[in-house]
Design a protein around this motif. Sequence first.
Motif, short mmCIF file in Angstrom:
data_model
loop_
_atom_site.label_atom_id
_atom_site.label_comp_id
_atom_site.label_asym_id
_atom_site.label_seq_id
_atom_site.Cartn_x
_atom_site.Cartn_y
_atom_site.Cartn_z
N CYS A 12 48.95 44.13 8.41
CA CYS A 12 48.01 44.11 9.52
C CYS A 12 48.51 43.17 10.59
CB CYS A 12 46.64 43.66 9.02
SG CYS A 12 45.41 43.54 10.30
N SER A 13 48.35 43.58 11.83
CA SER A 13 48.77 42.72 12.94
C SER A 13 47.61 42.53 13.90
CB SER A 13 49.95 43.33 13.67
OG SER A 13 49.59 44.56 14.23
N SER A 14 46.52 41.94 13.40
CA SER A 14 45.38 41.69 14.27
C SER A 14 45.66 40.46 15.10
CB SER A 14 44.11 41.51 13.45
OG SER A 14 44.20 40.34 12.69
N GLY A 15 45.22 40.47 16.32
CA GLY A 15 45.47 39.35 17.21
C GLY A 15 44.47 38.24 17.08
N GLY A 16 43.50 38.34 16.16
CA GLY A 16 42.44 37.35 16.09
C GLY A 16 42.78 36.13 15.27
N ALA A 17 43.67 36.22 14.33
CA ALA A 17 43.96 35.09 13.47
C ALA A 17 44.89 34.12 14.19
CB ALA A 17 44.61 35.57 12.17
N PRO A 18 44.53 32.84 14.20
CA PRO A 18 45.38 31.89 14.88
C PRO A 18 46.64 31.61 14.09
CG PRO A 18 43.54 30.77 13.86
CD PRO A 18 43.32 32.24 13.67
N GLY A 19 47.71 31.43 14.81
CA GLY A 19 48.99 31.12 14.18
C GLY A 19 49.15 29.62 13.98
N PRO A 20 50.34 29.20 13.60
CA PRO A 20 50.55 27.80 13.35
C PRO A 20 50.42 26.92 14.59
CG PRO A 20 52.49 29.11 12.72
CD PRO A 20 51.48 30.03 13.27
N GLY A 21 50.69 27.45 15.76
CA GLY A 21 50.62 26.64 16.96
C GLY A 21 49.31 26.72 17.71
N GLN A 22 48.37 27.54 17.24
CA GLN A 22 47.10 27.73 17.94
C GLN A 22 46.04 26.80 17.37
OE1 GLN A 22 46.20 31.87 17.48
NE2 GLN A 22 47.54 32.50 19.13
N PRO A 23 45.13 26.34 18.22
CA PRO A 23 44.06 25.47 17.72
C PRO A 23 43.06 26.26 16.89
CG PRO A 23 43.74 25.93 20.05
CD PRO A 23 45.07 26.53 19.66
N SER A 24 42.45 25.59 15.90
CA SER A 24 41.52 26.27 15.02
C SER A 24 40.12 25.69 15.10
CB SER A 24 42.03 26.20 13.58
OG SER A 24 42.10 24.86 13.16
N GLU A 25 39.82 24.88 16.10
CA GLU A 25 38.50 24.29 16.21
C GLU A 25 37.56 25.25 16.92
OE1 GLU A 25 41.18 22.34 17.59
OE2 GLU A 25 41.49 21.41 15.66
N GLY A 26 36.27 25.04 16.67
CA GLY A 26 35.25 25.81 17.36
C GLY A 26 34.81 27.02 16.59
N LEU A 27 33.60 27.47 16.93
CA LEU A 27 33.03 28.63 16.27
C LEU A 27 33.58 29.93 16.85
CD1 LEU A 27 30.87 29.72 14.30
CD2 LEU A 27 29.27 29.66 16.19
N LEU A 28 33.66 30.00 18.16
CA LEU A 28 34.17 31.21 18.83
C LEU A 28 35.68 31.16 18.98
CD1 LEU A 28 31.64 31.82 21.71
CD2 LEU A 28 32.12 33.33 19.83
N ASP A 29 36.28 32.32 18.87
CA ASP A 29 37.70 32.45 19.13
C ASP A 29 37.86 32.86 20.60
OD1 ASP A 29 40.40 32.81 19.12
OD2 ASP A 29 40.42 34.36 17.57
N PRO A 30 38.29 31.95 21.47
CA PRO A 30 38.36 32.29 22.89
C PRO A 30 39.47 33.27 23.24
CG PRO A 30 39.27 30.11 22.52
CD PRO A 30 38.73 30.58 21.19
N VAL A 31 40.44 33.45 22.36
CA VAL A 31 41.56 34.33 22.64
C VAL A 31 41.25 35.77 22.23
CG1 VAL A 31 44.01 34.72 22.11
CG2 VAL A 31 43.15 32.40 22.34
N TYR A 32 40.42 35.95 21.20
CA TYR A 32 40.21 37.29 20.63
C TYR A 32 39.67 38.31 21.63
CZ TYR A 32 38.73 41.13 17.76
OH TYR A 32 38.56 42.38 17.25
#
Length: 167
Positions: A12-32
């Motif tokens: 699967c190549s979903s764009g919603g999961a943050p990678g190693p360099g992306q921040p993981s704080e917060g409830l909402l995913d601002p990039v998704y």
Amino acid sequence: MSHGSGLVRTTCSSGGAPGPGQPSEGLLDPVYPLTQGALLKVAQMVTLLIAFICVRSSLPIDYGAHSFFEVVTMCYLIMILVFYLVHLFRFYRVLTCISWPLSELLHYLIGTLLLFIASIVIASKSYNQSGLVAGAVFGFLASFLCLASLWLTYKITCITQSSDASA
């Protein structure tokens, strides 16, 4: 002659999961919401809603066909909305007991097939009523968008493995 057993891998190549360099704080995913998968989900929901409204507002010729199409479009729209919210609010991190990529893959496979069948049924029962024809067209368009989402999100590769002892 040795016949190998087939192995099918699905990634699967979903764009919603943050990678190693992306921040993981917060409830909402601002990039998704800006990803390709999210935009396809929104387009699917809009076309399904338009298809439902077109069929619902037309005169019922065949009650069974109308009901089937309405149930399929609404259930599919609700499930797409659920998966959109799962990715938007990052519920896949909390509910780790569910294989989200597999459940979304099965949802797309079964839902797209049912939506395509429902669109064929409502198109065959349209009898040149503009509301039913428009509903069938939007149903076929939603089926195409779901197939596009399946094609762009999942990569299925078939690998044959040799059962030779010498390998």
